[in-house]
Scaffold this active site. Structure first.
Site, PDB file in Angstrom:
ATOM      1  N   LYS A 136       0.833  -1.206   0.000  1.00 27.33           N
ATOM      2  CA  LYS A 136       0.000   0.000   0.000  1.00 27.33           C
ATOM      3  C   LYS A 136       0.868   1.257   0.000  1.00 27.33           C
ATOM      4  O   LYS A 136       1.571   1.534   0.971  1.00 27.33           O
ATOM      5  CB  LYS A 136      -0.895   0.059   1.233  1.00 27.33           C
ATOM      6  CG  LYS A 136      -1.844   1.260   1.137  1.00 27.33           C
ATOM      7  CD  LYS A 136      -2.522   1.605   2.439  1.00 27.33           C
ATOM      8  CE  LYS A 136      -1.913   2.776   3.153  1.00 27.33           C
ATOM      9  NZ  LYS A 136      -1.986   4.069   2.455  1.00 27.33           N
ATOM     10  N   GLU A 185      10.218   0.672  10.090  1.00 25.86           N
ATOM     11  CA  GLU A 185      11.196   1.738   9.852  1.00 25.86           C
ATOM     12  C   GLU A 185      10.492   3.052  10.148  1.00 25.86           C
ATOM     13  O   GLU A 185       9.586   3.438   9.413  1.00 25.86           O
ATOM     14  CB  GLU A 185      11.660   1.718   8.387  1.00 25.86           C
ATOM     15  CG  GLU A 185      12.291   0.422   7.940  1.00 25.86           C
ATOM     16  CD  GLU A 185      13.724   0.237   8.426  1.00 25.86           C
ATOM     17  OE1 GLU A 185      14.284   1.176   9.026  1.00 25.86           O
ATOM     18  OE2 GLU A 185      14.269  -0.856   8.216  1.00 25.86           O
ATOM     19  N   CYS A 203      13.409  10.691   6.590  1.00 28.91           N
ATOM     20  CA  CYS A 203      13.394  10.140   7.950  1.00 28.91           C
ATOM     21  C   CYS A 203      14.756  10.300   8.619  1.00 28.91           C
ATOM     22  O   CYS A 203      14.848  10.529   9.812  1.00 28.91           O
ATOM     23  CB  CYS A 203      13.005   8.674   7.900  1.00 28.91           C
ATOM     24  SG  CYS A 203      13.997   7.742   6.730  1.00 28.91           S
ATOM     25  N   GLU A 254      10.214  15.102  15.664  1.00 27.39           N
ATOM     26  CA  GLU A 254      10.440  15.132  14.218  1.00 27.39           C
ATOM     27  C   GLU A 254       9.489  16.136  13.564  1.00 27.39           C
ATOM     28  O   GLU A 254       8.280  16.061  13.760  1.00 27.39           O
ATOM     29  CB  GLU A 254      10.181  13.733  13.662  1.00 27.39           C
ATOM     30  CG  GLU A 254      10.484  13.605  12.196  1.00 27.39           C
ATOM     31  CD  GLU A 254      10.260  12.191  11.695  1.00 27.39           C
ATOM     32  OE1 GLU A 254       9.206  11.601  12.011  1.00 27.39           O
ATOM     33  OE2 GLU A 254      11.140  11.688  10.981  1.00 27.39           O
TER      34      GLU A 254
HETATM   35  P1  NAP Z   1       2.451   7.657   8.427  1.00 29.42           P
HETATM   36  O1  NAP Z   1       1.379   8.622   8.621  1.00 29.42           O
HETATM   37  O2  NAP Z   1       2.849   6.794   9.538  1.00 29.42           O
HETATM   38  O3  NAP Z   1       2.031   6.774   7.167  1.00 29.42           O
HETATM   39  C1  NAP Z   1       2.813   5.751   6.622  1.00 29.42           C
HETATM   40  C2  NAP Z   1       1.929   4.779   5.877  1.00 29.42           C
HETATM   41  O4  NAP Z   1       1.074   4.116   6.806  1.00 29.42           O
HETATM   42  C3  NAP Z   1       1.006   5.428   4.873  1.00 29.42           C
HETATM   43  O5  NAP Z   1       0.834   4.562   3.778  1.00 29.42           O
HETATM   44  C4  NAP Z   1      -0.266   5.566   5.673  1.00 29.42           C
HETATM   45  O6  NAP Z   1      -1.421   5.724   4.894  1.00 29.42           O
HETATM   46  C5  NAP Z   1      -0.268   4.277   6.443  1.00 29.42           C
HETATM   47  N1  NAP Z   1      -1.086   4.281   7.652  1.00 29.42           N
HETATM   48  C6  NAP Z   1      -1.629   5.334   8.333  1.00 29.42           C
HETATM   49  N2  NAP Z   1      -2.298   4.899   9.424  1.00 29.42           N
HETATM   50  C7  NAP Z   1      -2.183   3.540   9.443  1.00 29.42           C
HETATM   51  C8  NAP Z   1      -2.636   2.522  10.325  1.00 29.42           C
HETATM   52  N3  NAP Z   1      -3.347   2.798  11.420  1.00 29.42           N
HETATM   53  N4  NAP Z   1      -2.327   1.241  10.050  1.00 29.42           N
HETATM   54  C9  NAP Z   1      -1.579   0.931   8.969  1.00 29.42           C
HETATM   55  N5  NAP Z   1      -1.128   1.842   8.092  1.00 29.42           N
HETATM   56  C10 NAP Z   1      -1.415   3.148   8.334  1.00 29.42           C
HETATM   57  O7  NAP Z   1       3.801   8.356   7.955  1.00 29.42           O
HETATM   58  P2  NAP Z   1       3.930   9.433   6.805  1.00 29.42           P
HETATM   59  O8  NAP Z   1       3.479  10.733   7.350  1.00 29.42           O
HETATM   60  O9  NAP Z   1       3.337   8.935   5.541  1.00 29.42           O
HETATM   61  O10 NAP Z   1       5.511   9.432   6.581  1.00 29.42           O
HETATM   62  C11 NAP Z   1       6.365  10.191   7.315  1.00 29.42           C
HETATM   63  C12 NAP Z   1       7.030   9.350   8.404  1.00 29.42           C
HETATM   64  O11 NAP Z   1       7.706   8.236   7.852  1.00 29.42           O
HETATM   65  C13 NAP Z   1       8.078  10.116   9.140  1.00 29.42           C
HETATM   66  O12 NAP Z   1       7.938   9.930  10.518  1.00 29.42           O
HETATM   67  C14 NAP Z   1       9.392   9.501   8.657  1.00 29.42           C
HETATM   68  O13 NAP Z   1      10.450   9.635   9.545  1.00 29.42           O
HETATM   69  C15 NAP Z   1       9.004   8.102   8.423  1.00 29.42           C
HETATM   70  N6  NAP Z   1       9.903   7.441   7.482  1.00 29.42           N
HETATM   71  C16 NAP Z   1      10.800   6.500   7.973  1.00 29.42           C
HETATM   72  C17 NAP Z   1      11.691   5.862   7.126  1.00 29.42           C
HETATM   73  C18 NAP Z   1      12.659   4.857   7.655  1.00 29.42           C
HETATM   74  O14 NAP Z   1      13.196   4.099   6.859  1.00 29.42           O
HETATM   75  N7  NAP Z   1      12.910   4.798   8.951  1.00 29.42           N
HETATM   76  C19 NAP Z   1      11.672   6.147   5.762  1.00 29.42           C
HETATM   77  C20 NAP Z   1      10.770   7.096   5.285  1.00 29.42           C
HETATM   78  C21 NAP Z   1       9.892   7.725   6.177  1.00 29.42           C
HETATM   79  P3  NAP Z   1      -1.873   7.227   4.456  1.00 29.42           P
HETATM   80  O15 NAP Z   1      -0.859   7.699   3.515  1.00 29.42           O
HETATM   81  O16 NAP Z   1      -3.166   7.087   3.834  1.00 29.42           O
HETATM   82  O17 NAP Z   1      -1.921   8.045   5.726  1.00 29.42           O
END
Ligand code: NAP
Ligand code: MG
Length: 490
Positions: free
Chosen positions: A190, A264, A298, A395
């Site tokens: 997804k 991650e 990230c 963050e």
């Molecule tokens: P997010 O809100 O956690 O969303 C990540 C993914 O999870 C999206 O596809 C999101 O869908 C989905 N999601 C949301 N709620 C969920 C739930 N309850 N159960 C399962 N899936 C769910 O994060 P983001 O705002 O997209 O991304 C930014 C974050 O990613 C930052 O904190 C960044 O540090 C982290 N990140 C970490 C890495 C790493 O390798 N450590 C790499 C890249 C990014 P929707 O898009 O529809 O909300």
């Protein structure tokens, strides 16, 4: 070509990348069992270009029923095709994906920049080539797994459910799909709600590459769709990249289930500049580490720890450099900082800018012009902050750098480690011994020395503390998709 101005400066003439060669459908269904299908609910949602706020396409909203259909397709793809193929043949399919991605790199780069707002220079030079490199790298492992783990039986896990964020849409898809397939698993992936297009393009590519049906399934939707993947009884492994808040919720849900998982999550990395560092290079590295990709990284170097004796010099040089950064059209090859990914993310960043001021920070923002339409944030510095400030601990995920000073090595290390995160870090010094001491002391998965934000498929990536569980990339990334059982190789 540059055009001279007589008001004291000069600027580049616009150099926009053409969009003539790309094809984006008006509507995308869900990619299940090798074909695009309608979602059960018949519902679609818009994906927009954050630089113009205009709709690019409509994509299907997958509900629980659709996720179930995708998981069944993946199970069928596993039982009927993928697990029956020889490892060498599996590798050939993955090599084919890698080559086709290279051939279509320009198209993928433009779509990535349109859908997510990142500068074309980055999608062209980083995201797409690295995504292809991951497919190449893991394709090579497919028929060598027994050599990777001598003396052990290696078995695929089955169906992997994979959920990715919006900051590196295609690259994160590659990080997830390539090792899973190489190890013999099938996948349901997804993409994020705001950046589904390159994953859907990848679905087309997978179809063009003639992969057996059900080996790769792509379901679009919001958080609920992700939750349905996590909860599905026939998913054997969950791989999630995203925020720590959602990662924590997923871990709780998985507590009672028999699934392997990797998470991650977020970061708040410190870049540490010692007085003996090559200052100009360090300043360029700091700029690259936090303003690169709008700070939507990230492992961004969102904190700067600078030794007191060079702090004034470093901050002055940073400010000068920030004045020359170009914020604007992501498709323009001169652009340094593109659009913030969504209205919601811009709101979050602006909330932190206010918070920083209310915590007593001094805020410096460059004066570069930004377009009227779309979501933009000028590069920003916080100085005069202390370790307990929320803008130092949390963050922000935007082009915002919090600066602190230090006097001794020990103080720098303590400050670097004093956040709930531990994804990455950076150290800038002329002394090799200091590099070794610092990189051993920083509690983070990746630490760069005299450089920052460099990636390679052979190198593992992942977090300590609240930055996650497990590793992706390299051999570590393979073992996350395998059952390793003691005994002779099969
Ligand atoms: P997010 O809100 O956690 O969303 C990540 C993914 O999870 C999206 O596809 C999101 O869908 C989905 N999601 C949301 N709620 C969920 C739930 N309850 N159960 C399962 N899936 C769910 O994060 P983001 O705002 O997209 O991304 C930014 C974050 O990613 C930052 O904190 C960044 O540090 C982290 N990140 C970490 C890495 C790493 O390798 N450590 C790499 C890249 C990014 P929707 O898009 O529809 O909300
Ligand atoms: Mg979008």
């Amino acid at each position: 070509m540059s055009k001279l101005q007589f008001d004291g400066g000069w600027e580049y003439a616009p150099a926009p990348e053409s969009t003539d060669h790309i094809e984006v459908n008006e509507r995308y269904g869900l990619f299940i069992g090798g074909e695009f299908v309608e979602p059960a609910s018949g519902e679609y949602f818009a994906t927009t270009n954050p630089a113009t706020e205009q709709q690019l396409s409509s994509v299907a909203a997958a509900g629980t029923e659709d996720v179930d259909r995708a998981v069944r397709a993946a199970r069928n793809g596993y039982d009927k095709y993928w697990s029956k193929l020889s490892a060498a043949d599996r590798g050939k399919y993955i090599f084919r994906i890698a080559r086709m991605l290279q051939e279509r790199a320009r198209e993928f780069a433009v779509i990535e920049s349109l859908d997510g707002g990142k500068p074309i220079r980055e999608s062209r030079d980083i995201d797409i080539p690295l995504a292809a490199a991951h497919f190449f790298y893991y394709a090579g492992w497919a028929d060598k797994l027994d050599y990777a783990y001598p003396g052990r039986n290696v078995r695929p896990l089955g169906v992997a459910g994979q959920i990715i964020p919006w900051n590196f849409p295609l690259l994160m898809a590659a990080w997830k799909i390539a090792p899973a397939l190489a190890c013999g698993n099938t996948v349901v992936l997804k993409p994020a709600e705001t950046t589904p297009l390159t994953a859907l393009k990848l679905a087309e590519l997978v179809r063009d590459a003639d992969l057996p049906p059900g080996v790769v399934n792509i379901v679009t939707g919001a958080g609920d769709t992700g939750a349905a993947i996590v909860d599905h009884g026939d998913v054997d492994k969950v791989a999630f990249t995203g925020s720590t808040a959602v990662g924590r919720a997923i871990m709780e849900r998985l507590a009672g289930q028999d699934k392997k998982y990797t998470l991650e999550l977020g970061g708040k990395a410190a870049n540490i500049i010692f007085a003996d560092a090559a200052i100009d290079q360090a300043v360029e590295g700091i700029v690259n580490g936090i303003f690169f990709n709008q700070g939507h990284v990230c492992c961004a170097g969102s904190r700067l720890l600078v030794q007191e004796s060079v702090a004034d010099e470093v901050i002055a040089k940073l400010r000068d450099r920030m004045e020359t950064l170009i914020v604007g059209d992501p498709l323009d090859k001169n652009t340094d900082i593109g659009a913030i990914n969504s209205a919601a993310q811009l709101e979050r960043i602006e909330h932190y800018l206010k918070l920083g001021r209310s915590e007593g920070a001094d805020v410096y923002q460059s004066s570069v012009p930004v377009p009227k339409q779309g979501y933009w944030c000028r590069p920003t510095l916080f100085t005069g902050v202390s370790q307990s400030n929320r803008v130092v601990q949390e963050e922000i995920f935007g082009p915002v750098l919090a600066i602190q000073t230090f006097r001794t090595f020990g103080e720098a290390l303590e400050k670097a480690n004093n956040t709930p995160y531990g994804l990455s870090g950076g150290v800038w010094t002329d002394k090799g011994a200091k590099i070794f001491r610092m990189t051993q002391g920083i509690r983070a998965g990746v630490v760069w020395a005299n450089t920052f934000n460099k990636f390679d498929p052979t190198s593992p990536f992942g977090g300590y503390k609240e930055s996650g569980v497990g590793r992706e990339g390299g051999l570590h990334g393979l073992s996350a998709y395998l059952d390793l059982v003691a005994g002779e190789a099969a």
